[in-house]
Design a protein around this motif. Structure first.
Motif, PDB file in Angstrom:
ATOM      1  N   CYS A   1      17.624 -11.816  -4.386  1.00  0.00           N
ATOM      2  CA  CYS A   1      17.190 -10.495  -3.919  1.00  0.00           C
ATOM      3  C   CYS A   1      18.243  -9.460  -4.305  1.00  0.00           C
ATOM      4  O   CYS A   1      19.380  -9.525  -3.853  1.00  0.00           O
TER       5      CYS A   1
ATOM      6  N   SER B   1      10.306  -4.946   6.243  1.00  0.00           N
ATOM      7  CA  SER B   1      10.266  -5.175   4.799  1.00  0.00           C
ATOM      8  C   SER B   1      10.745  -6.583   4.459  1.00  0.00           C
ATOM      9  O   SER B   1      11.608  -7.138   5.144  1.00  0.00           O
TER      10      SER B   1
ATOM     11  N   CYS C   1       7.258  -9.541  -5.919  1.00  0.00           N
ATOM     12  CA  CYS C   1       8.677  -9.200  -5.998  1.00  0.00           C
ATOM     13  C   CYS C   1       9.135  -9.244  -7.454  1.00  0.00           C
ATOM     14  O   CYS C   1       8.890 -10.242  -8.147  1.00  0.00           O
TER      15      CYS C   1
ATOM     16  N   MET D   1       1.917  -6.418  -1.418  1.00  0.00           N
ATOM     17  CA  MET D   1       3.256  -6.560  -0.866  1.00  0.00           C
ATOM     18  C   MET D   1       3.187  -6.945   0.606  1.00  0.00           C
ATOM     19  O   MET D   1       2.436  -7.865   0.946  1.00  0.00           O
ATOM     20  N   CYS D   2       3.880  -6.259   1.490  1.00  0.00           N
ATOM     21  CA  CYS D   2       3.985  -6.733   2.871  1.00  0.00           C
ATOM     22  C   CYS D   2       2.982  -6.016   3.770  1.00  0.00           C
ATOM     23  O   CYS D   2       3.082  -4.797   3.956  1.00  0.00           O
TER      24      CYS D   2
ATOM     25  N   CYS E   1       4.654 -10.887  -1.043  1.00  0.00           N
ATOM     26  CA  CYS E   1       5.954 -10.483  -1.577  1.00  0.00           C
ATOM     27  C   CYS E   1       6.455 -11.470  -2.626  1.00  0.00           C
ATOM     28  O   CYS E   1       7.063 -11.071  -3.624  1.00  0.00           O
TER      29      CYS E   1
ATOM     30  N   CYS F   1       9.777  -3.862  -2.321  1.00  0.00           N
ATOM     31  CA  CYS F   1       8.911  -4.502  -1.325  1.00  0.00           C
ATOM     32  C   CYS F   1       8.523  -3.544  -0.210  1.00  0.00           C
ATOM     33  O   CYS F   1       7.718  -3.892   0.665  1.00  0.00           O
TER      34      CYS F   1
END
Length: 1000
Positions: free
Chosen positions: A575, A603, A646, A590-591, A642, A581
């Motif tokens: 990360c 997040s 990502c 995404m989230c 994600c 994200c």
């Protein structure tokens, strides 16, 4: 909650008495705001989320009294450490994110609103805010103004500062003022507000006195970047204070509202991709492109193109391997025919007349143009997927030079890289001469840290010698402030005086733009994510209780999955904290929980940051089993969006399983959580007393009791329990006996919903498979897949289920069966979760390789020419929703594809993101309202009169889709069976309305 130290507790109490917004001083929350997308990490003393400007003012007054610095923060996506500091962080992104008003060609907006959301809301008015930084889907307007970030279309729109009309700001004494283009009379402010008049008069006098220094040392490049914006700020009869504040990185004042000039939506756009045999030729071509008045001109090098080809086959076809560089050139015109002629003429001039490019690709339709642009916006982040200790770092990454000298300047850049033996990725907004360079370095290696410092000195010297500048887009922050004095010369003292006028006590974001005279580029680097940091790189002392070695990490964390500590470290290190994200763009999922309530802790990045803090020793290891840590971990609903989207492919769901598993191992499950992991027991009991159970499910008083005891939301629609589950029906039909005939055969993994609540779905699959000549076997000893246990962290129970199912299913695979599941979550368990739960287990690997979601299995049969196509017409219009766990299988939309084979059936793809149900998450009363908010757009689409019903593969998505409407939602398999004429009674399902508390 762990007790705060005395100083932080007093600070928290004081601020909570002054501020109506949120105030947090606990370790976990401070860790979330200790880093951003840069290479730095500084832990603040407090984080404040203000509700309004009065909160910001109160905070500033308190900070001034206590001599505490203040750092403004938006999305935390800055790559130079602009928002980091050891004082009070003011996070504008949670509450101050609304449009105050839209007034024709201008709009009043709060600083915490993301640029993409702002443009989406003003789009119906025919307007947009043109400046477009690379991550506009997450960058807040406050951050955009603070850095004055331009982007690809700077050639048309310029930078945000060019469109600022006025700013509401909080000054260093807590005063709230409106500043814009302030009128001057005889060189003095015309304002009647004493504080404002004093400020403007002092600034006007300063700029007037230093006019010659400002004129003679103004930057020469197109972006004209050098410290504070002074060029054009003072006119004959005005002082443009808003322009001065643009790009000031929160060092002069805090912006609480901004009035922006908006621009008309663009006309038709077209894109040309020019292919070059060398980077030098591509750079030389830029000067030939600019007379054509492009809206964007982007340069990509060989490394960038290689990553593009590896990431997607379409790029392999689009960009030939011999291309060493490309230029992406965009133009727009109101007349589409004129646009075509213009792009073709430009390509002909570059390729044929001047023989600079060896080829060109052109796109005129929006979908084609979007693919070309994906070369820019999708591939730049892909470099983070590269493995190894050396990472592409956002340092020395923002250089500008006049476009006419770009070829020579790129040679200088490459020479510096060669001198220091560093590889870097290169991308450029070539039209404005802006270069983004990401050198590959390992900042946990002391030699690489020193190499970075020497390379920065050499690189910036080349920039200054070429008449260029830096910080054209990403700000000065901690990375570049120390080099500003060298660039600015005598102008730097003007910056110091401006800072003194606005902020005499150095309260706002100290050390940025106006530095303290020391080198900051190598200070406050993010600590290495290792349990035993190397002695060569000095690190801050770890708090008591932090892990000292990998063995202690394993003993204390009690890793629930089959991970070695090194694997955890690699997963978290992947990360890069870019913040993508945090997107709410409709083009991505995404989230889902971040979309419902945008806050840093929701997040995916936050989860990696917390575990990063634990592994680096910044957060006490014991916090892993704290309620506060679990509250943040529970903001992951295991949807896998994600992981798929990502840029660095960080497996946040796996990290959160790890964390939740550690908590559950130490603290156990609550009663409601235990009930969610044992739904098969409750379903079996309900089936045994079917009439009573179904009456209770539809009775409000009984549902109230269920809510109080099991935590299941009283208003949530639930499915009826079948009187005879499918396993019993399968036994009566002898489906539980192995198939004895030859040919294609499948083992049906039934899972919970189809077994106890919708046996008709299971019967449809069996009927459809047998209609297509597939023998069906239902293993009598199979158990539920266990996704609720995995999502809640009950990994011991999940591992038992995984071991049992893998053993019996693997034996069936060895006998020639393919495994088919109607529930996407069950298929995801078999293919993705079980191998992780069981580690190097041959049975789990075999099952994963031979398992399919049912519609995927049937669609594969169709592509091989084995699916019967004797479908009868169905004249209905349905809305199809893609479940998150189906997306996680990376198989596309096979259910929708199969429905496309049915004559007369019209399918509308309802791409509205996650349904909000998220498995058992949406069943719980504490999550019920959030779940409905997450699914509101999907539910509203289903309410449209044009749709007669919904369709989806996921059982919990079906529950959510029927929650806010009486229209039924069917599995695609039921529609296939109906169209085949196998189960005629299914027809009534399409017209049967749902009940108040019961799904169809």
């Amino acid at each position: 909650m762990p007790r705060l130290d005395q100083q932080r507790e007093r600070l928290q109490d004081d601020l909570r008495g002054l501020v109506s917004g949120e105030v947090r001083c606990d370790d976990l929350f401070l860790q979330l705001h200790a880093g951003d997308a840069s290479i730095y990490e500084i832990r603040p003393q407090a984080v404040i989320r203000p509700y309004h400007a009065a909160d910001v003012s109160a905070c500033v007054r308190y900070a001034r009294e206590k001599r505490l610095p203040i750092h403004a923060r938006g999305a935390g996506t800055g790559s130079a450490g602009e928002s980091l500091g050891a004082g009070i962080v003011v996070d504008f992104s949670k509450f101050l994110r609304r449009i105050a008003r839209i007034d024709g060609e201008k709009a009043r907006v709060q600083p915490g609103m993301a640029l993409e959301r702002f443009n989406a809301q003003i789009h119906p008015t025919g307007r947009l805010f043109g400046p477009d930084p690379g991550h506009g889907e997450v960058t807040t307007l406050g951050g955009l103004i603070g850095r004055d970030s331009a982007g690809s279309r700077w050639l048309k729109y310029g930078s945000p500062g060019d469109h600022l009309l006025s700013l509401q700001v909080v000054l260093a004494d807590g005063e709230i003022l409106e500043l814009g283009r302030e009128p001057l009379l005889d060189g003095q402010s015309a304002s009647t507000i004493p504080r404002k008049k004093d400020l403007i008069d002092r600034l006007a006098a300063l700029l007037r006195d230093r006019a010659e220094v400002i004129r003679s040392h103004r930057p020469q490049g197109p972006l004209k970047r050098c410290g504070y914006h002074l060029d054009g700020v003072l006119g004959e009869d005005y002082l443009d204070a808003a322009r001065l504040l643009a790009g000031s990185e929160g060092t002069l004042a805090l912006v609480t509202e901004a009035t922006l000039a908006t621009q008309p939506l663009p006309g038709p756009r077209g894109v040309t991709l020019l292919l070059f045999e060398s980077l030098e030729k591509a750079a030389r071509t830029v000067r030939e492109i600019l007379p054509w008045k492009p809206t964007a001109c982007e340069l990509m090098d060989r490394r960038h193109l290689s990553l593009a080809r590896e990431s997607e086959v379409r790029f392999d076809l689009l960009v030939p391997a011999e291309a060493e560089a490309v230029l992406l050139v965009e133009q727009e015109c109101d007349d589409p025919l004129a646009l075509h002629d213009r792009l073709r003429a430009m390509a002909a001039e570059i390729c044929q007349d001047k023989r600079l490019a060896f080829g060109a690709r052109q796109a005129f339709e929006p979908d084609e143009s979007e693919l070309f642009w994906h070369l820019v916006d999708r591939i730049r982040p892909a470099i983070y997927r590269l493995k190894g200790p050396e990472r592409p770092l956002p340092v020395i990454d923002d250089l500008t030079a006049p476009p006419e000298i770009l070829p020579e300047f790129l040679v200088r850049v490459q020479n510096v890289l060669k001198k220091h033996q560093v590889t870097a990725s290169l991308f450029a907004h070539a039209g404005q001469g802006q270069i983004h360079l990401r050198p590959f370095l390992n900042l946990h290696d002391a030699e690489d840290v020193e190499r970075m410092k020497r390379m920065a000195d050499d690189m910036y010297r080349e920039v200054f010698d070429a008449g260029g500048s830096f910080a054209g887009k990403h700000g000065y922050g901690l990375s570049r402030t120390e080099f500003l004095r060298q660039q600015a010369g005598p102008l730097y003292e003007v910056f110091v005086e401006i800072k003194r006028v606005f902020d005499p006590e150095n309260l706002f974001n100290p050390g940025k733009i106006v530095g303290d005279g020391t080198s900051a580029i190598a200070r406050n680097l993010s600590p290495p994510i290792k349990t035993a940091p190397p002695a060569a790189v000095p690190e801050p002392p770890a708090p008591s209780g932090a892990a000292e070695n990998p063995l202690e990490l394993r003993n204390l964390v009690e890793l629930q999955l089959d991970w070695e500590p090194a694997e955890v470290i690699d997963a978290v290190a992947a990360c890069n904290r870019c913040g993508l994200c945090r997107t709410q763009s409709p083009a991505l999922r995404m989230c889902p929980l971040f979309r419902i309530e945008p806050s840093e802790e929701a997040s995916p990045r936050a989860k990696a940051n917390l575990l990063r803090g634990v592994l680096a020793g910044a957060v006490d290891l014991g916090q892993l089993t704290s309620v506060e840590f679990k509250d943040i971990a529970d903001l992951c609903v295991h949807c896998h969006a994600c992981r798929l989207e990502c840029p660095a492919a960080v497996d946040i769901p796996r990290i959160m399983r790890e964390s939740k598993g550690a908590y559950v191992a130490a603290n156990g499950l609550t009663l409601s959580q235990w009930a969610m992991t044992r739904l098969d027991i409750f379903a079996a009991l309900g089936s045994a007393v079917g009439p009573f159970a179904n009456w209770a499910l539809g009775n409000r008083q009984m549902r109230w009791l269920m809510e109080k005891t099991l935590g299941i939301a009283q208003g949530r629609k639930l499915p009826r329990v079948a009187a005879r589950n499918f396993m019993r029906r399968a036994a009566r039909r002898r489906l539980t006996r192995p198939v004895r005939r030859s040919g294609q055969k499948a083992l049906y993994f039934v899972d919970l919903f189809a077994n106890y609540f919708d046996p008709q779905l299971a019967e449809c699959l069996v009927a459809v498979l047998e209609h297509n000549g597939v023998g069906v076997y239902v293993h009598p000893d199979q158990k539920p897949a266990g996704m609720p246990s995995i999502a809640l962290g009950a990994l011991d129970h999940a591992r038992l289920l995984a071991h049992h199912n893998s053993k019996i299913l693997a034996e069936a695979v060895r006998q020639g069966y393919a495994i088919v599941a109607t529930e996407p979550s069950a298929a995801l368990c078999l293919k993705h979760e079980y191998p992780q739960l069981l580690g190097d287990d041959d049975d789990a690997a075999l099952v994963a390789e031979n398992s399919s979601e049912a519609c995927s299995y049937l669609w594969k049969m169709h592509t091989m020419g084995k699916l019967q196509l004797d479908f009868k017409p169905l004249h209905f219009t349905l809305g199809y929703h893609t479940p998150c766990h189906l997306r996680a299988l990376d198989v596309g939309t096979p259910g929708k594809n199969l429905l496309g084979l049915i004559p007369g059936l019209r399918i509308h793809h309802l791409e509205e993101g996650c349904s909000g149900m998220a498995g058992t998450y949406g069943l719980m009363n504490k999550n019920y309202r959030h779940s409905l908010r997450g699914g509101l757009r999907l539910i509203n689409r289903l309410r449209k009169p044009a749709l007669q019903a919904g369709t989806t593969e996921c059982s919990t998505c079906k529950i959510q889709m029927e929650q806010g409407t009486s229209k039924p939602t069917l599995h695609p398999l039921k529609l296939l069976a109906l169209s085949y004429g196998l189960l005629p009674e299914l027809a009534k399902l399409l017209t049967t309305p749902g009940e108040e508390l019961i799904v169809t």
